[in-house]
Design a protein around this motif. Structure first.
Motif: not given
Length: 399
Positions: A70-86
């Motif tokens: 969905c966000h190909d070409g967007h300015d995204i950054f990774e947050l590693y992992t998160k718990r209990n996230f939707r």
């Protein structure tokens, strides 16, 4: 996982084991299907999209599949992992943007927890990563409770040996669940600053780790009356003071002599009077969660402090990464090709490889669905489109 500030120095390179774990951040999550349908996933790779959600007042996170599709070409950054996230992709926070994988979603995931990481900032200094203004080559370590990342110089304590101490809880989270300080005195890394009789307090010079003048004589007479088990504990403390940066694995995982306190392990530890200074982050051996009391009263305390996940051994980063190692992607030969790269370059290759795999699969599926023959020309066209997407993404990152 500790993330060093990236540079071209040859010392700033992932080991094979570290790179395997980085790969497992992706391998432990589904790259094809939006995780939204699974509800609040116990642990998954999470990304933030600055293109779609630039407002710090409306933080949002997307799953691996949505980051790719969905966000190909967007300015995204990774947050590693998160718990209990939707996954938030396409909900109210994204305005008119719609998720391509699951178009219909709740307007908001009310149980998601957000922090300044979703705005690209970390640590108590609230700085971005990587930080071009930071001249120190400092590590960043993640707190296992709040899941924020901290520079080692901002932890308020000396950093201990990582091979034995695999989890860190920051000072703010320790104070949020203050009963953890009692466990820290027995199971975490030093320093232990005093051993007091349950009914008396003994003042201690925290910085020097020694008692104040005038108290030595009375303290010695008290020690002569202590039980054998408490005397043994005193000997352990003396050993720790002589080597404050490290405690043996056996010392950190062995249980102290228990007393009769109605079956509550926390109360048993409190009665023994072993204390440590309530300052700075705390480093724990991997087995420390198994030492936590699970009586009804303690369970209620975990819930009240919102740390009930500490009772779940499968909640840990190590458990998540081990699941990823079981996947073929975790053992990919890509590891051997990235040994000469710095950390940022290695992560770019990892995500690029994942994106390439997804794109090739989609390209071949489309050819099959349309009954097209895969020709040299169509392959060249396909890769030219990928290069164009990369240029757009690079340009967006510098705007």
């Amino acid at each position: 996982m500790a993330a060093d500030k990236a540079d071209a120095d040859t010392d700033d390179i992932f080991s094979n084991e570290e790179l395997e774990k980085a790969l497992c951040v992706l391998a432990g999550s589904d790259p094809e299907n939006c995780s939204y349908s699974r509800g609040y996933v116990k642990r998954q790779a999470v990304f933030a999209c600055y293109t779609c959600t630039p407002s710090a007042a409306e933080p949002a996170g997307v799953c691996l599949a949505c980051a790719n599709k969905c966000h190909d070409g967007h300015d995204i950054f990774e947050l590693y992992t998160k718990r209990n996230f939707r996954c938030d992709c396409g909900n109210r926070k994204f305005g008119n943007f719609q998720c391509q994988l699951i178009p219909t979603k709740d307007e908001e995931n009310v149980k998601n927890h957000y922090n300044h990481n979703f705005n690209g900032c970390y640590c108590t200094c609230d700085r971005p990563y990587p930080d071009t203004d930071d001249q120190e080559n400092d590590e960043m370590i993640q707190c296992v409770v709040c899941e924020d990342w901290f520079h080692t110089r901002h932890l308020g304590c000396a950093v201990v040996e990582p091979e034995e101490l695999q989890e860190m809880v920051c000072e703010a989270c320790m104070n949020k669940a203050p009963f953890l300080w009692t466990y820290a005195a027995h199971y975490a890394a030093p320093p232990v600053v005093s051993i007091a009789h349950p009914e008396e307090e003994v003042e201690v010079d925290v910085e020097g780790g020694s008692e104040k003048e005038g108290e030595t004589g009375s303290r010695q007479s008290e020690e002569e009356e202590l039980s054998t088990s408490t005397e043994h504990t005193k000997q352990e403390e003396s050993t720790n003071r002589s080597s404050p940066s490290k405690r043996s694995h056996e010392e950190m995982t062995s249980s102290p002599v228990a007393t009769k306190t109605g079956g509550c392990r926390l109360k048993e530890l409190q009665v023994q009077g072993l204390e440590r200074t309530r300052q700075g982050a705390v480093f724990w051996p991997y087995s420390w969660r198994s030492k936590l009391c699970t009586c009804t009263s303690c369970k209620r305390a975990y819930v009240a402090a919102e740390v009930q996940f500490l009772m779940d051994q499968s909640d840990t980063i190590l458990a998540y990464e081990n699941r990823g190692l079981d996947e073929p992607f975790g053992q990919h030969p890509l590891i051997a090709l990235t040994n000469s790269m710095n950390r940022i370059q290695q992560l770019e290759v990892i995500y690029g490889f994942n994106e390439l795999t997804t794109s090739i699969t989609a390209f071949l599926d489309q050819c099959v669905a349309e009954g097209k023959t895969v020709t040299v020309e169509s392959v060249h066209e396909f890769f030219e489109e990928l290069r164009a997407k990369k240029r757009r993404r690079t340009n967006a990152g510098y705007q």
